[in-house]
Design a protein around this motif. Structure first.
Motif, mmCIF file in Angstrom:
data_model
loop_
_atom_site.group_PDB
_atom_site.id
_atom_site.type_symbol
_atom_site.label_atom_id
_atom_site.label_comp_id
_atom_site.label_asym_id
_atom_site.label_seq_id
_atom_site.Cartn_x
_atom_site.Cartn_y
_atom_site.Cartn_z
ATOM 1 N N ASP A 173 -5.228 7.505 -9.424
ATOM 2 C CA ASP A 173 -6.459 6.955 -8.525
ATOM 3 C C ASP A 173 -6.999 5.610 -8.897
ATOM 4 O O ASP A 173 -6.737 4.552 -7.956
ATOM 5 N N GLN A 174 -6.473 5.017 -10.008
ATOM 6 C CA GLN A 174 -7.114 3.690 -10.675
ATOM 7 C C GLN A 174 -5.822 2.895 -9.974
ATOM 8 O O GLN A 174 -6.499 1.630 -9.558
ATOM 9 N N VAL A 210 -6.739 2.406 -6.199
ATOM 10 C CA VAL A 210 -7.839 1.364 -5.775
ATOM 11 C C VAL A 210 -7.146 0.073 -6.033
ATOM 12 O O VAL A 210 -7.646 -0.824 -5.161
ATOM 13 N N HIS A 257 -4.937 -1.227 -3.554
ATOM 14 C CA HIS A 257 -5.411 -1.126 -2.168
ATOM 15 C C HIS A 257 -6.552 -2.420 -2.046
ATOM 16 O O HIS A 257 -6.380 -3.103 -1.088
ATOM 17 N N ASP A 258 -6.698 -2.663 -3.197
ATOM 18 C CA ASP A 258 -7.687 -4.141 -3.272
ATOM 19 C C ASP A 258 -7.066 -5.159 -3.135
ATOM 20 O O ASP A 258 -7.230 -6.231 -2.483
ATOM 21 N N THR A 300 0.837 -1.310 -0.117
ATOM 22 C CA THR A 300 0.055 0.133 -0.075
ATOM 23 C C THR A 300 0.968 1.317 -0.081
ATOM 24 O O THR A 300 0.594 2.139 -0.758
#
Length: 161
Positions: A72-73, A76, A79-80, A8
């Motif tokens: 941003d993509q 996400v 983090h997923d 992360t």
């Protein structure tokens, strides 16, 4: 369960770089990609596919929301994947600790997509896409996935510097 904090942190650093990048740099070509934005989108798509596999879910289309959304993509998707790794059982964590995945400069040796079976006890999963040195269709454990994801983030950061 592999400790996903290094992932992360690495993803957040790279995503922040892309959020602050001017359009001219976002759209400039890099080796193997039409632009820096498409390079980071490819990474995000890979991380998302691996996360879905670890969760035992089928891959689905990952949209291209444009160059300005690339950071941003990536955040996400990264983090997923970190959440999917954190959900793995303790056996996978012991393997990750011995693998030594730490930081976005780590070159790992793992891959990480799921088998569609939802292996949450740390058993190997079948990767839907290649991740670093791990081929699509091959088995990988959480430690290998974490290590290869870290290496992929580091390689993309270097490519897009």
């Amino acid at each position: 369960m592999p400790e996903p904090t290094p992932l992360t942190e690495a993803v957040d650093r790279l995503a922040d770089r892309f959020r602050a990048m001017p359009q001219s740099r976002l759209l400039a070509a890099v080796p193997g990609h039409a632009s820096r934005a498409t390079a980071v989108l490819a990474l995000a798509r890979t991380l998302a596919a691996v996360a879905l596999a670890l969760e035992g879910r089928q891959a689905r289309p990952f949209p291209d929301a444009g160059a300005f959304a690339a950071g941003d993509q990536l955040a996400v998707a990264g983090h997923d994947l970190a959440a999917a790794l954190a959900a793995l059982g303790p056996a996978a964590g012991a393997a990750a600790a011995s693998a030594g995945g730490g930081g976005d400069s780590a070159g790992g040796g793992g891959s990480g997509s799921g088998s569609g079976r939802g292996d949450r006890e740390g058993g190997p999963v079948v990767l839907p896409v290649p991740l670093g040195s791990l081929p699509a269709g091959g088995p990988a454990d959480g430690a290998a996935v974490l290590a290869e994801a870290l290496a992929a983030v580091a390689a993309t950061a270097e490519l897009c510097a």
